[in-house]
Design a protein around this motif. Structure first.
Motif, mmCIF file in Angstrom:
data_model
loop_
_atom_site.group_PDB
_atom_site.id
_atom_site.type_symbol
_atom_site.label_atom_id
_atom_site.label_comp_id
_atom_site.label_asym_id
_atom_site.label_seq_id
_atom_site.Cartn_x
_atom_site.Cartn_y
_atom_site.Cartn_z
ATOM 1 N N MET A 38 5.811 -63.911 12.497
ATOM 2 C CA MET A 38 4.187 -63.730 13.498
ATOM 3 C C MET A 38 4.295 -64.563 13.748
ATOM 4 O O MET A 38 3.385 -64.037 15.170
ATOM 5 C CB MET A 38 3.440 -63.135 12.575
ATOM 6 N N PHE A 39 3.776 -65.305 13.442
ATOM 7 C CA PHE A 39 2.636 -66.769 14.370
ATOM 8 C C PHE A 39 3.997 -67.335 15.458
ATOM 9 O O PHE A 39 3.918 -67.499 16.304
ATOM 10 C CB PHE A 39 2.784 -67.719 13.194
ATOM 11 N N LYS A 40 5.000 -67.753 15.086
ATOM 12 C CA LYS A 40 6.178 -67.994 15.372
ATOM 13 C C LYS A 40 6.552 -67.174 17.503
ATOM 14 O O LYS A 40 6.619 -67.206 17.857
ATOM 15 C CB LYS A 40 7.627 -68.390 15.862
ATOM 16 N N ASN A 41 5.807 -65.801 17.123
ATOM 17 C CA ASN A 41 6.251 -64.640 18.321
ATOM 18 C C ASN A 41 5.485 -64.013 19.011
ATOM 19 O O ASN A 41 5.019 -63.267 19.379
ATOM 20 C CB ASN A 41 7.182 -63.585 17.818
ATOM 21 N N SER A 42 3.766 -64.918 18.409
ATOM 22 C CA SER A 42 2.722 -64.555 18.933
ATOM 23 C C SER A 42 1.815 -65.342 18.833
ATOM 24 O O SER A 42 1.771 -66.329 20.456
ATOM 25 C CB SER A 42 2.096 -63.162 18.195
ATOM 26 N N ALA A 43 1.086 -66.126 18.137
ATOM 27 C CA ALA A 43 0.323 -66.775 18.518
ATOM 28 C C ALA A 43 0.617 -68.088 19.585
ATOM 29 O O ALA A 43 -0.317 -69.042 20.030
ATOM 30 C CB ALA A 43 -0.809 -67.366 17.582
ATOM 31 N N LYS A 44 1.850 -68.387 18.480
ATOM 32 C CA LYS A 44 2.574 -69.574 18.678
ATOM 33 C C LYS A 44 2.446 -70.423 20.164
ATOM 34 O O LYS A 44 1.839 -71.109 20.590
ATOM 35 C CB LYS A 44 3.358 -70.319 18.525
ATOM 36 N N GLU A 45 2.837 -69.267 20.960
ATOM 37 C CA GLU A 45 2.701 -69.544 22.405
ATOM 38 C C GLU A 45 1.077 -69.508 22.522
ATOM 39 O O GLU A 45 1.425 -70.296 23.949
ATOM 40 C CB GLU A 45 3.566 -68.119 23.062
ATOM 41 N N LEU A 46 0.934 -68.404 22.578
ATOM 42 C CA LEU A 46 -0.573 -68.924 23.385
ATOM 43 C C LEU A 46 -1.413 -70.292 23.285
ATOM 44 O O LEU A 46 -2.102 -70.869 23.872
ATOM 45 C CB LEU A 46 -1.710 -67.566 22.367
ATOM 46 N N VAL A 47 -1.123 -70.252 21.782
ATOM 47 C CA VAL A 47 -1.788 -72.088 21.089
ATOM 48 C C VAL A 47 -1.093 -73.208 22.296
ATOM 49 O O VAL A 47 -1.673 -73.881 22.861
ATOM 50 C CB VAL A 47 -2.011 -72.416 19.956
ATOM 51 N N ASN A 48 -0.822 -73.311 22.159
ATOM 52 C CA ASN A 48 0.988 -74.138 23.237
ATOM 53 C C ASN A 48 -0.155 -74.332 24.800
ATOM 54 O O ASN A 48 -0.029 -75.148 25.196
ATOM 55 C CB ASN A 48 2.084 -74.011 23.163
ATOM 56 N N LYS A 49 -0.233 -72.867 24.896
ATOM 57 C CA LYS A 49 -0.586 -73.002 26.964
ATOM 58 C C LYS A 49 -1.877 -73.127 26.663
ATOM 59 O O LYS A 49 -2.045 -73.595 28.082
ATOM 60 C CB LYS A 49 0.181 -70.976 27.697
ATOM 61 N N MET A 50 -2.417 -72.563 25.737
ATOM 62 C CA MET A 50 -4.178 -73.238 26.225
ATOM 63 C C MET A 50 -4.224 -74.987 25.667
ATOM 64 O O MET A 50 -4.609 -75.668 26.634
ATOM 65 C CB MET A 50 -4.516 -73.060 24.596
ATOM 66 N N VAL A 51 -3.320 -75.840 24.979
ATOM 67 C CA VAL A 51 -2.876 -77.356 24.684
ATOM 68 C C VAL A 51 -3.150 -77.519 26.173
ATOM 69 O O VAL A 51 -3.303 -78.862 26.127
ATOM 70 C CB VAL A 51 -2.157 -77.549 23.676
ATOM 71 N N SER A 52 -1.571 -77.091 26.759
ATOM 72 C CA SER A 52 -1.273 -77.462 27.781
ATOM 73 C C SER A 52 -1.941 -77.168 29.497
ATOM 74 O O SER A 52 -1.678 -78.292 30.289
ATOM 75 C CB SER A 52 0.389 -77.372 28.486
ATOM 76 N N GLY A 53 -2.758 -76.790 28.626
ATOM 77 C CA GLY A 53 -3.830 -75.897 30.121
ATOM 78 C C GLY A 53 -4.001 -75.683 31.479
ATOM 79 O O GLY A 53 -4.109 -75.172 31.468
ATOM 80 N N GLU A 54 -2.684 -74.419 30.696
ATOM 81 C CA GLU A 54 -1.780 -73.418 31.125
ATOM 82 C C GLU A 54 -2.545 -72.238 31.480
ATOM 83 O O GLU A 54 -2.660 -71.571 31.953
ATOM 84 C CB GLU A 54 -0.713 -73.113 31.329
ATOM 85 N N LYS A 55 -3.424 -72.277 30.243
ATOM 86 C CA LYS A 55 -4.217 -70.858 29.822
ATOM 87 C C LYS A 55 -5.410 -71.421 29.048
ATOM 88 O O LYS A 55 -5.611 -72.615 28.852
ATOM 89 C CB LYS A 55 -4.024 -70.250 29.388
ATOM 90 N N ASP A 56 -6.780 -71.094 29.953
ATOM 91 C CA ASP A 56 -8.082 -71.244 29.554
ATOM 92 C C ASP A 56 -8.451 -70.910 28.488
ATOM 93 O O ASP A 56 -10.351 -71.376 27.806
ATOM 94 C CB ASP A 56 -9.001 -72.014 30.890
ATOM 95 N N SER A 57 -7.793 -69.606 28.097
ATOM 96 C CA SER A 57 -8.378 -69.040 27.010
ATOM 97 C C SER A 57 -7.631 -67.612 26.591
ATOM 98 O O SER A 57 -6.666 -67.612 27.451
ATOM 99 C CB SER A 57 -10.657 -68.033 27.507
ATOM 100 N N GLY A 58 -8.018 -66.818 25.557
ATOM 101 C CA GLY A 58 -7.415 -65.787 24.725
ATOM 102 C C GLY A 58 -7.304 -65.295 23.724
ATOM 103 O O GLY A 58 -8.259 -66.332 22.642
ATOM 104 N N VAL A 59 -7.230 -64.362 23.780
ATOM 105 C CA VAL A 59 -7.104 -63.418 22.163
ATOM 106 C C VAL A 59 -5.592 -63.463 21.286
ATOM 107 O O VAL A 59 -5.354 -62.640 22.133
ATOM 108 C CB VAL A 59 -7.931 -61.892 22.873
ATOM 109 N N VAL A 60 -6.168 -63.459 20.281
ATOM 110 C CA VAL A 60 -4.847 -62.735 19.471
ATOM 111 C C VAL A 60 -5.964 -61.664 18.529
ATOM 112 O O VAL A 60 -6.985 -62.037 17.793
ATOM 113 C CB VAL A 60 -4.940 -63.660 18.397
#
Length: 93
Positions: A38-60
Protein backbone atom coordinates in the motif's frame (compact mmCIF):
# COMPACT_ATOMS: atom_id res chain seq x y z
CA UNK A 1 -11.10 3.59 -10.96
CA UNK A 2 -14.57 5.04 -10.74
CA UNK A 3 -17.69 3.94 -8.93
CA UNK A 4 -21.10 4.84 -10.35
CA UNK A 5 -23.92 4.88 -7.80
CA UNK A 6 -27.65 5.14 -8.41
CA UNK A 7 -29.84 5.70 -5.34
CA UNK A 8 -32.37 2.93 -4.80
CA UNK A 9 -35.92 3.72 -5.79
CA UNK A 10 -37.76 4.93 -2.71
CA UNK A 11 -34.64 6.35 -1.02
CA UNK A 12 -34.43 10.02 0.00
CA UNK A 13 -31.89 10.67 -2.75
CA UNK A 14 -34.20 9.19 -5.34
CA UNK A 15 -37.16 11.19 -4.00
CA UNK A 16 -35.19 14.47 -4.20
CA UNK A 17 -34.21 13.84 -7.81
CA UNK A 18 -30.68 12.52 -7.41
CA UNK A 19 -30.25 9.85 -10.05
CA UNK A 20 -26.55 9.14 -10.26
CA UNK A 21 -23.23 10.02 -8.68
CA UNK A 22 -19.79 9.05 -9.90
CA UNK A 23 -16.83 8.88 -7.53
CA UNK A 24 -13.35 8.76 -9.05
CA UNK A 25 -10.21 7.54 -7.30
CA UNK A 26 -6.56 7.73 -8.32
CA UNK A 27 -6.00 4.25 -6.88
CA UNK A 28 -8.16 1.48 -5.50
CA UNK A 29 -6.58 -1.35 -3.52
CA UNK A 30 -7.99 -4.78 -2.72
CA UNK A 31 -9.02 -5.62 0.85
CA UNK A 32 -6.11 -8.06 1.23
CA UNK A 33 -3.47 -5.50 0.19
CA UNK A 34 -0.57 -5.44 2.67
CA UNK A 35 0.75 -2.31 4.39
CA UNK A 36 4.12 -2.30 2.61
CA UNK A 37 2.55 -2.70 -0.85
CA UNK A 38 0.00 0.00 0.00
CA UNK A 39 2.75 2.45 0.94
CA UNK A 40 5.01 1.68 -2.01
CA UNK A 41 2.15 2.05 -4.48
CA UNK A 42 0.44 5.13 -3.08
CA UNK A 43 2.00 7.42 -0.47
CA UNK A 44 5.69 6.84 -1.27
CA UNK A 45 5.37 8.43 -4.72
CA UNK A 46 3.60 11.46 -3.23
CA UNK A 47 6.22 11.88 -0.47
CA UNK A 48 9.04 11.70 -3.05
CA UNK A 49 7.38 14.30 -5.29
CA UNK A 50 6.85 16.68 -2.39
CA UNK A 51 10.44 16.35 -1.15
CA UNK A 52 11.85 16.90 -4.65
CA UNK A 53 9.67 19.99 -5.15
CA UNK A 54 7.72 18.42 -8.00
CA UNK A 55 4.54 18.87 -5.91
CA UNK A 56 3.94 21.41 -3.19
CA UNK A 57 0.99 19.66 -1.57
CA UNK A 58 -0.85 16.37 -1.55
CA UNK A 59 -3.47 14.32 0.23
CA UNK A 60 -3.61 10.65 1.14
CA UNK A 61 -7.10 9.68 2.18
CA UNK A 62 -8.83 6.48 3.16
CA UNK A 63 -12.53 6.06 2.60
CA UNK A 64 -14.95 3.39 3.66
CA UNK A 65 -17.71 2.29 5.95
CA UNK A 66 -17.30 1.80 9.70
CA UNK A 67 -14.80 -0.95 10.56
CA UNK A 68 -13.50 -1.22 6.99
CA UNK A 69 -9.84 -0.58 7.94
CA UNK A 70 -9.29 3.16 7.45
CA UNK A 71 -7.45 3.67 10.75
CA UNK A 72 -5.44 0.48 10.25
CA UNK A 73 -4.37 1.67 6.78
CA UNK A 74 -3.23 5.06 8.08
CA UNK A 75 -1.79 4.03 11.47
CA UNK A 76 -1.16 0.30 11.22
CA UNK A 77 0.23 -1.71 14.12
CA UNK A 78 3.72 -1.95 15.68
CA UNK A 79 4.54 -4.93 13.45
CA UNK A 80 2.74 -3.59 10.35
CA UNK A 81 3.11 0.22 10.33
CA UNK A 82 0.59 2.19 8.30
CA UNK A 83 0.97 4.99 5.77
CA UNK A 84 1.70 7.74 8.31
CA UNK A 85 4.58 5.93 10.05
CA UNK A 86 6.02 4.65 6.76
CA UNK A 87 5.91 8.16 5.26
CA UNK A 88 7.73 9.69 8.25
CA UNK A 89 10.31 6.87 8.23
CA UNK A 90 10.84 7.37 4.49
CA UNK A 91 11.54 11.05 5.11
CA UNK A 92 14.00 10.65 7.97
CA UNK A 93 15.63 7.22 7.68
Amino acid sequence: NSVFINPPEGSMGYKTGDRATTFSFSRVMAAETGQEYMFKNSAKELVNKMVSGEKDSGVVMTYGITSSGKTYTMEGTPSQPGLIIRSVEHLFW
